[in-house]
Write a protein that holds these residues in place. Structure first.
Motif, PDB file in Angstrom:
ATOM      1  N   GLU A 118       0.818  -1.220   0.000  1.00 57.29           N
ATOM      2  CA  GLU A 118       0.000   0.000   0.000  1.00 57.29           C
ATOM      3  C   GLU A 118       0.851   1.270   0.000  1.00 57.29           C
ATOM      4  N   HIS A 119       2.075   1.188   0.502  1.00 56.96           N
ATOM      5  CA  HIS A 119       2.938   2.371   0.539  1.00 56.96           C
ATOM      6  C   HIS A 119       3.342   2.794  -0.882  1.00 56.96           C
ATOM      7  N   LEU A 120       3.679   1.818  -1.711  1.00 61.78           N
ATOM      8  CA  LEU A 120       4.018   2.116  -3.099  1.00 61.78           C
ATOM      9  C   LEU A 120       2.774   2.554  -3.867  1.00 61.78           C
ATOM     10  N   GLN A 121       1.666   1.876  -3.635  1.00 59.81           N
ATOM     11  CA  GLN A 121       0.424   2.223  -4.333  1.00 59.81           C
ATOM     12  C   GLN A 121      -0.011   3.647  -4.022  1.00 59.81           C
ATOM     13  N   LYS A 122       0.186   4.080  -2.786  1.00 57.62           N
ATOM     14  CA  LYS A 122      -0.172   5.440  -2.396  1.00 57.62           C
ATOM     15  C   LYS A 122       0.660   6.454  -3.161  1.00 57.62           C
ATOM     16  N   VAL A 123       1.951   6.217  -3.247  1.00 57.77           N
ATOM     17  CA  VAL A 123       2.847   7.127  -3.965  1.00 57.77           C
ATOM     18  C   VAL A 123       2.431   7.243  -5.430  1.00 57.77           C
ATOM     19  N   GLN A 124       2.199   6.108  -6.070  1.00 61.36           N
ATOM     20  CA  GLN A 124       1.856   6.133  -7.493  1.00 61.36           C
ATOM     21  C   GLN A 124       0.457   6.668  -7.742  1.00 61.36           C
ATOM     22  N   ALA A 125      -0.452   6.466  -6.788  1.00 57.12           N
ATOM     23  CA  ALA A 125      -1.800   7.021  -6.923  1.00 57.12           C
ATOM     24  C   ALA A 125      -1.775   8.545  -6.904  1.00 57.12           C
ATOM     25  N   GLU A 126      -0.763   9.099  -6.254  1.00 57.41           N
ATOM     26  CA  GLU A 126      -0.601  10.550  -6.189  1.00 57.41           C
ATOM     27  C   GLU A 126       0.188  11.087  -7.375  1.00 57.41           C
ATOM     28  N   GLY A 127       0.497  10.205  -8.338  1.00 62.20           N
ATOM     29  CA  GLY A 127       1.165  10.621  -9.564  1.00 62.20           C
ATOM     30  C   GLY A 127       2.666  10.721  -9.481  1.00 62.20           C
ATOM     31  N   GLN A 128       3.249  10.208  -8.430  1.00 65.98           N
ATOM     32  CA  GLN A 128       4.697  10.265  -8.274  1.00 65.98           C
ATOM     33  C   GLN A 128       5.371   8.981  -8.732  1.00 65.98           C
ATOM     34  N   GLY A 129       6.604   9.117  -9.184  1.00 62.64           N
ATOM     35  CA  GLY A 129       7.433   7.951  -9.390  1.00 62.64           C
ATOM     36  C   GLY A 129       8.011   7.524  -8.053  1.00 62.64           C
ATOM     37  N   ALA A 130       8.563   6.312  -7.998  1.00 62.71           N
ATOM     38  CA  ALA A 130       9.115   5.796  -6.743  1.00 62.71           C
ATOM     39  C   ALA A 130      10.517   5.266  -6.983  1.00 62.71           C
ATOM     40  N   LEU A 131      11.478   5.818  -6.258  1.00 64.15           N
ATOM     41  CA  LEU A 131      12.823   5.276  -6.264  1.00 64.15           C
ATOM     42  C   LEU A 131      12.895   4.267  -5.126  1.00 64.15           C
TER      43      LEU A 131
END
Length: 311
Positions: A118-131
């Motif tokens: 859910e932590h990654l999904q939250k970041v991507q749901a907000e339109g951000q990329g994830a390193l």
């Protein structure tokens, strides 16, 4: 240092059929045969090969011993030797696990789980990329395969010096990773992050102070890369800690993918504080399964002025 190939990654060349490459082709066939062996045979072979490597790869063994002595001073000399031997064995097991991920991925069915997706999904749901801040695990590409069962991601890689090996590794990884980014292709990496992609990035090696700062790692000053701070500032990506490891009975192992909450206020204006923070995350991860890390590299190669050399 790896040389940048003068051809497209994964591209076949007729020159690969020349006699100079026949040994590599034979080796690849041999590896494919190893990949279809039952796991019981694979891990026994890995144990034998790991013990052989521990005995004869003396320089790597010495580096690993020094790393563990420095990072785990509470361990006795006997414990350090036992752990280093297991590091070699886990490295060999990781090779078989990677072969399984490349050629027989069905072997992992019902053997893995994820925590913190859910932590990654939250970041991507907000339109951000994830390193995805991770480590050089002995699981190698098997760890990437496990992650890809839950989310798509890219990986930063260094091209192989041998063009045939580079092609073969690239093609095998293409079945696992959605994107493979040359470590020199910063524009491509930033573009993917801006587009909301998740990228596996391991800031856990010593590349000197031209690419980093001194920050404590297990309480010892270590050159720590800071390139990811610039990537994140440009791409507006979030930093999400990622770790994967194996546990349970080696005869019937279980694999775990662990994602932690995105780092807040990162990067900050203090690069030493940021490097320290990342090192602390990596320390916490490595304590979960200490021998499933590549302790063979000289993590403390760069020493501050006035400090004795470790190796």
């Amino acid at each position: 240092m790896s040389q940048k190939p003068d051809y497209q990654p994964g591209q076949f060349q007729w020159s690969f059929l020349l006699p100079q490459y026949w040994g590599i082709w034979i080796g690849i066939v041999f590896l494919m045969i190893l990949a279809i062996l039952p796991w019981a045979i694979q891990y026994r072979l890995a144990t034998v090969l790991g013990n052989v490597a521990f005995k004869y790869l003396k320089s790597r063994r010495k580096i690993a011993v020094r790393n563990l002595e420095v990072c785990f001073p509470e361990w006795s000399a006997e414990q350090v030797q036992d752990k280093v031997r297991q590091v070699f064995i886990d490295q060999m097991i990781g090779i078989f696990e990677t072969l399984n991920a490349w050629y027989c991925p069905e072997w992992f069915k019902n053997r893995f789980n994820v925590e913190g997706l859910e932590h990654l999904q939250k970041v991507q749901a907000e339109g951000q990329g994830a390193l995805l801040l991770s480590t050089h695990s002995t699981l190698l590409d098997a760890g990437g395969y496990l992650c890809e069962q839950f989310f798509k991601m890219g990986v930063v890689y260094r091209p192989q010096n041998n063009p045939l090996l580079d092609m073969l590794v690239y093609r095998c990884r293409a079945n696992i990773f959605e994107h493979q980014i040359d470590h020199d292709d910063m524009r491509g990496l930033i573009r993917l992050l801006k587009n909301g992609q998740a990228i596996w990035y391991s800031p856990d090696q010593d590349f000197g102070l031209k690419q980093g700062v001194m920050a404590p790692f297990f309480g010892v000053p270590a050159a720590t890369v800071t390139a990811h701070r610039r990537l994140m500032k440009i791409s507006k990506a979030a930093a999400v800690p990622l770790y994967f490891y194996r546990d349970g009975d080696i005869k019937d192992p279980r694999y775990h993918v662990l994602l932690e909450p995105a780092l807040d206020n990162f990067p900050s204006e203090d690069e030493v504080a940021d490097a320290t923070r990342v090192n602390q995350i990596i320390e916490r991860q490595l304590r979960i399964a200490p021998t499933q890390y590549m302790w063979f590299h000289r993590r403390f190669k760069t020493r501050p002025e006035g400090f004795e050399k470790i190796y």
